[in-house]
Design a protein around this motif. Structure first.
Motif, mmCIF file in Angstrom:
data_model
loop_
_atom_site.group_PDB
_atom_site.id
_atom_site.type_symbol
_atom_site.label_atom_id
_atom_site.label_comp_id
_atom_site.label_asym_id
_atom_site.label_seq_id
_atom_site.Cartn_x
_atom_site.Cartn_y
_atom_site.Cartn_z
ATOM 1 N N SER A 48 23.097 13.397 11.381
ATOM 2 C CA SER A 48 23.762 12.190 10.960
ATOM 3 C C SER A 48 22.540 11.268 10.104
ATOM 4 C CB SER A 48 24.299 11.471 12.051
ATOM 5 O OG SER A 48 25.291 11.929 12.641
ATOM 6 N N SER A 49 21.525 11.090 10.486
ATOM 7 C CA SER A 49 20.631 10.423 9.788
ATOM 8 C C SER A 49 20.090 10.959 8.354
ATOM 9 C CB SER A 49 19.336 10.246 10.655
ATOM 10 O OG SER A 49 19.582 9.452 11.941
ATOM 11 N N LEU A 50 19.996 12.423 8.498
ATOM 12 C CA LEU A 50 19.386 13.302 7.452
ATOM 13 C C LEU A 50 20.381 13.185 6.284
ATOM 14 C CD1 LEU A 50 17.485 14.933 5.911
ATOM 15 C CD2 LEU A 50 18.649 16.988 7.238
ATOM 16 N N TYR A 51 21.811 13.276 6.835
ATOM 17 C CA TYR A 51 23.135 13.247 5.845
ATOM 18 C C TYR A 51 23.001 12.091 5.193
ATOM 19 C CZ TYR A 51 27.601 12.942 4.013
ATOM 20 O OH TYR A 51 28.694 13.015 3.244
ATOM 21 N N ALA A 52 22.804 10.956 5.874
ATOM 22 C CA ALA A 52 22.917 9.432 5.442
ATOM 23 C C ALA A 52 21.983 9.229 4.348
ATOM 24 C CB ALA A 52 22.631 8.399 6.476
ATOM 25 N N LEU A 53 20.663 9.770 4.599
ATOM 26 C CA LEU A 53 19.467 9.593 3.703
ATOM 27 C C LEU A 53 19.767 10.367 2.110
ATOM 28 C CD1 LEU A 53 16.266 10.068 5.734
ATOM 29 C CD2 LEU A 53 16.937 7.821 4.416
ATOM 30 N N ILE A 54 20.276 11.639 2.269
ATOM 31 C CA ILE A 54 20.104 12.354 1.231
ATOM 32 C C ILE A 54 21.810 12.092 0.521
ATOM 33 C CG2 ILE A 54 18.878 14.138 2.021
ATOM 34 C CD1 ILE A 54 21.005 16.048 2.641
ATOM 35 N N ASN A 55 22.730 11.552 1.106
ATOM 36 C CA ASN A 55 23.860 11.171 0.682
ATOM 37 C C ASN A 55 23.908 10.604 -0.559
ATOM 38 O OD1 ASN A 55 26.554 9.487 0.572
ATOM 39 N ND2 ASN A 55 27.104 11.080 1.824
ATOM 40 N N ALA A 56 24.994 10.716 -1.649
ATOM 41 C CA ALA A 56 24.825 10.259 -2.831
ATOM 42 C C ALA A 56 24.978 8.700 -2.812
ATOM 43 C CB ALA A 56 25.889 10.902 -3.760
ATOM 44 N N ASP A 57 25.978 8.253 -2.014
ATOM 45 C CA ASP A 57 26.209 6.690 -1.810
ATOM 46 C C ASP A 57 24.828 6.259 -1.488
ATOM 47 O OD1 ASP A 57 28.741 7.149 -2.194
ATOM 48 O OD2 ASP A 57 29.317 7.358 -0.218
ATOM 49 N N LEU A 61 22.953 3.223 -3.526
ATOM 50 C CA LEU A 61 22.781 2.171 -3.414
ATOM 51 C C LEU A 61 21.350 1.646 -3.306
ATOM 52 C CD1 LEU A 61 24.015 -0.477 -2.122
ATOM 53 C CD2 LEU A 61 23.941 0.591 0.258
ATOM 54 N N MET A 62 20.431 2.635 -3.097
ATOM 55 C CA MET A 62 19.070 2.244 -3.172
ATOM 56 C C MET A 62 18.466 1.997 -4.623
ATOM 57 S SD MET A 62 17.493 4.990 -0.167
ATOM 58 C CE MET A 62 15.876 4.612 -0.270
ATOM 59 N N GLY A 63 19.255 2.839 -5.379
ATOM 60 C CA GLY A 63 19.109 2.617 -6.891
ATOM 61 C C GLY A 63 19.577 1.299 -7.403
ATOM 62 N N ILE A 64 20.743 1.017 -6.928
ATOM 63 C CA ILE A 64 21.323 -0.392 -7.292
ATOM 64 C C ILE A 64 20.331 -1.551 -6.721
ATOM 65 C CG2 ILE A 64 23.149 -1.839 -6.927
ATOM 66 C CD1 ILE A 64 25.016 0.584 -6.737
ATOM 67 N N VAL A 65 20.014 -1.586 -5.736
ATOM 68 C CA VAL A 65 19.161 -2.607 -5.280
ATOM 69 C C VAL A 65 17.493 -2.630 -5.918
ATOM 70 C CG1 VAL A 65 17.519 -3.193 -3.131
ATOM 71 C CG2 VAL A 65 19.919 -2.627 -2.945
ATOM 72 N N GLY A 66 17.093 -1.568 -6.291
ATOM 73 C CA GLY A 66 15.852 -1.296 -7.100
ATOM 74 C C GLY A 66 16.308 -1.681 -8.504
ATOM 75 N N LEU A 67 17.315 -1.459 -9.005
ATOM 76 C CA LEU A 67 17.465 -2.167 -10.458
ATOM 77 C C LEU A 67 17.651 -3.602 -10.491
ATOM 78 C CD1 LEU A 67 20.019 0.737 -11.984
ATOM 79 C CD2 LEU A 67 17.990 0.093 -12.795
ATOM 80 N N ILE A 68 18.316 -4.154 -9.193
ATOM 81 C CA ILE A 68 18.550 -5.469 -9.336
ATOM 82 C C ILE A 68 17.276 -6.424 -9.104
ATOM 83 C CG2 ILE A 68 19.457 -7.440 -7.815
ATOM 84 C CD1 ILE A 68 21.725 -5.437 -7.059
ATOM 85 N N LEU A 69 16.370 -5.479 -8.291
ATOM 86 C CA LEU A 69 15.173 -6.400 -8.267
ATOM 87 C C LEU A 69 14.412 -6.508 -9.409
ATOM 88 C CD1 LEU A 69 14.445 -5.167 -4.522
ATOM 89 C CD2 LEU A 69 14.969 -7.538 -5.111
ATOM 90 N N GLY A 70 14.513 -5.225 -10.055
ATOM 91 C CA GLY A 70 13.546 -5.083 -11.409
ATOM 92 C C GLY A 70 14.157 -5.967 -12.426
ATOM 93 N N PHE A 71 15.564 -6.098 -12.501
ATOM 94 C CA PHE A 71 16.189 -7.099 -13.347
ATOM 95 C C PHE A 71 15.739 -8.496 -13.178
ATOM 96 C CE2 PHE A 71 20.010 -7.218 -16.196
ATOM 97 C CZ PHE A 71 20.437 -8.732 -16.075
ATOM 98 N N SER A 72 15.783 -8.736 -11.865
ATOM 99 C CA SER A 72 15.416 -10.247 -11.515
ATOM 100 C C SER A 72 13.996 -10.657 -11.805
ATOM 101 C CB SER A 72 15.696 -10.430 -9.973
ATOM 102 O OG SER A 72 17.170 -10.441 -9.681
ATOM 103 N N GLU A 73 13.017 -9.353 -11.360
ATOM 104 C CA GLU A 73 11.627 -9.853 -11.808
ATOM 105 C C GLU A 73 11.378 -9.953 -13.398
ATOM 106 O OE1 GLU A 73 7.504 -10.395 -10.954
ATOM 107 O OE2 GLU A 73 9.655 -10.555 -9.711
ATOM 108 N N LEU A 74 12.224 -9.175 -13.967
ATOM 109 C CA LEU A 74 11.898 -9.337 -15.519
ATOM 110 C C LEU A 74 12.291 -10.650 -16.051
ATOM 111 C CD1 LEU A 74 13.007 -5.868 -16.796
ATOM 112 C CD2 LEU A 74 10.818 -6.839 -16.926
ATOM 113 N N LEU A 75 13.499 -11.107 -15.435
ATOM 114 C CA LEU A 75 14.093 -12.609 -15.912
ATOM 115 C C LEU A 75 12.940 -13.563 -15.555
ATOM 116 C CD1 LEU A 75 17.717 -12.247 -14.943
ATOM 117 C CD2 LEU A 75 16.852 -12.360 -17.087
#
Length: 418
Positions: A48-57, A61-75
């Motif tokens: 279950s843990s491995l599936y959660a880690l490699i799951n596209a969702d 989601l990790m990519g979204i959070v990373g982009l949000i933080l990069g966006f905020s830091e640039l602003l």
């Protein structure tokens, strides 16, 4: 008894956080406890843990959070965030109500962890307002989420419409009064004690010029909302488009060079720590879904009903099961996906078909109450970490606000009954 087990789980998580254990470690430990307590072996938990880690969702989601933080830091580094704060004050005046502007704007985007997007803007916008970190956290968290009570772009609402067979727009309209109610409750509970301080002298800028500059700086946000809501572009592509506009603007105005941009977006330790929080939450939810917890919860209510469905037990189950699942997962789509099939099949029999809309209404608002109070809700975790506030003090406000909104929802449920 299942209810006692659930209470013990929540108590354990709160205790771990009170001991200042990093959230990622705490939530992974909780996943282990849930797996052991509810019938999962080591292999099942590992799968279950491995599936959660490699799951596209999870990766998205990790990519979204990373982009949000990069966006905020640039602003922030480019000075555009400071400009936005000044221009909001110059255009609309320095008022407490302007603190809600950015969370509500970002809230139109049903983006997991989206409260992190507006947190830096709330922080910057409150420089001339006396407001504690606790109230900054609750303002950013609550006003970003009031749209979830009826804005039809939220995934939990969309999924519930599909599972129930209700018309999404009709259901959304039935929920809409709660958005207004949630806003008013937030204002009346949070705003007392927040004071305006004398504004520091700034360059004399006309309102027209301030508004024009404000529009340029918030254009990336508007672009993201339009691309998502009107064109239905996937959220990561919307964020990339908005990020590109911020980068171009910073380069044209010579606010940042390429090295600083790369460092802000890709090389910040804080970004990867936040992404690890996302991974931890998704592993916990995956283990929870694979466990027997949901089945035991259903059996508990069925036993209490003695297999005879009455209006009282139907209402009790329709409120309690989604609330508990929302509290445990902190995700709207998780409580809808796990709890509604059970409610529909077990607690709303065919002879109660006329009650489908009010029951779906009660189910959704009860689940949201759990989600908003959940100690594993990403937006609450990330916002609280950003402002460094006391989670205990945040909950003093949050319990009252969520409780009052849920009470109004219960009143509307009775109005919607045939």
């Amino acid at each position: 008894m299942i209810i006692i087990k659930v209470c013990l789980l929540l108590t354990l998580l709160i205790l771990l956080l009170r001991l200042k254990l990093h959230f990622t470690i705490a939530i992974l430990f909780m996943a282990l406890v849930v797996g052991i307590s509810f019938g999962l072996g080591w292999k099942d938990m590992g799968d279950s843990s491995l599936y959660a880690l490699i799951n596209a969702d999870t990766l998205n989601l990790m990519g979204i959070v990373g982009l949000i933080l990069g966006f905020s830091e640039l602003l922030n580094r480019s000075g555009q965030m400071t400009q936005m704060s000044e221009d909001v004050a110059n255009t609309f005046g320095l008022k407490r109500i302007t603190l809600t502007a950015f969370p509500m704007l970002i809230g139109l985007l049903p983006m997991p962890g989206g409260a992190l997007f507006s947190a830096p803007l709330v922080d910057k916008n409150s420089e001339n307002i006396i407001v504690s970190p606790v109230k900054k956290t609750i303002i950013n968290y609550w006003f970003r989420h009031i749209w979830e009570y009826g804005w039809y772009l939220y995934l939990g609402l969309i999924l519930l419409g599909k599972l129930s067979g209700l018309n999404l727009y009709s259901f959304s309209i039935a929920l809409m009064p709660l958005i207004f109610i949630a806003f008013l409750i937030g204002v009346f509970i949070i705003f007392p004690g927040i004071k305006i301080t004398p504004k520091k002298p700034t360059n004399s800028v006309t309102k027209a010029k301030s508004f024009g500059r404000l529009f340029v700086n918030i254009f990336p946000f508007i672009l993201i909302i339009v691309l998502f809501s009107a064109i239905h572009l996937y959220i990561i592509y919307c964020l990339l488009a908005g990020l590109a506009v911020v980068i171009v603007n910073a380069l044209i105005q010579k606010q940042l060079d390429v090295k600083k941009i790369i460092r802000s977006v890709f090389l910040r330790k804080e970004t990867y720590i936040m992404m690890s929080v996302v991974a931890g939450v998704m592993i916990f939810v995956a283990v929870l879904k694979a466990s027997t917890l949901t089945g035991e919860l259903t059996a508990f209510f069925q036993e209490g009903m003695n297999y005879k469905i009455t209006m009282f037990y139907s209402i009790l189950a329709t409120m309690s099961i989604p609330f508990i699942m929302g509290l445990l997962t902190g995700l709207s789509i998780a409580f809808v996906g796990t709890a509604y099939p059970i409610i529909a099949a077990t607690f709303i029999p065919p002879e109660m078909n006329g009650y489908l809309l009010p029951h779906a209404f009660l189910f959704y608002t009860s689940g949201l109450a759990g989600v908003m109070l959940s100690p594993v809700h990403l937006c609450l975790i990330l916002t609280n970490q950003y402002f460094g506030s006391s989670l205990k003090e945040v909950y003093k406000y949050l319990i009252i606000i969520v409780g009052l909104t849920w009470l109004f929802a219960f009143g509307l449920f009775w109005l919607y009954l045939p």
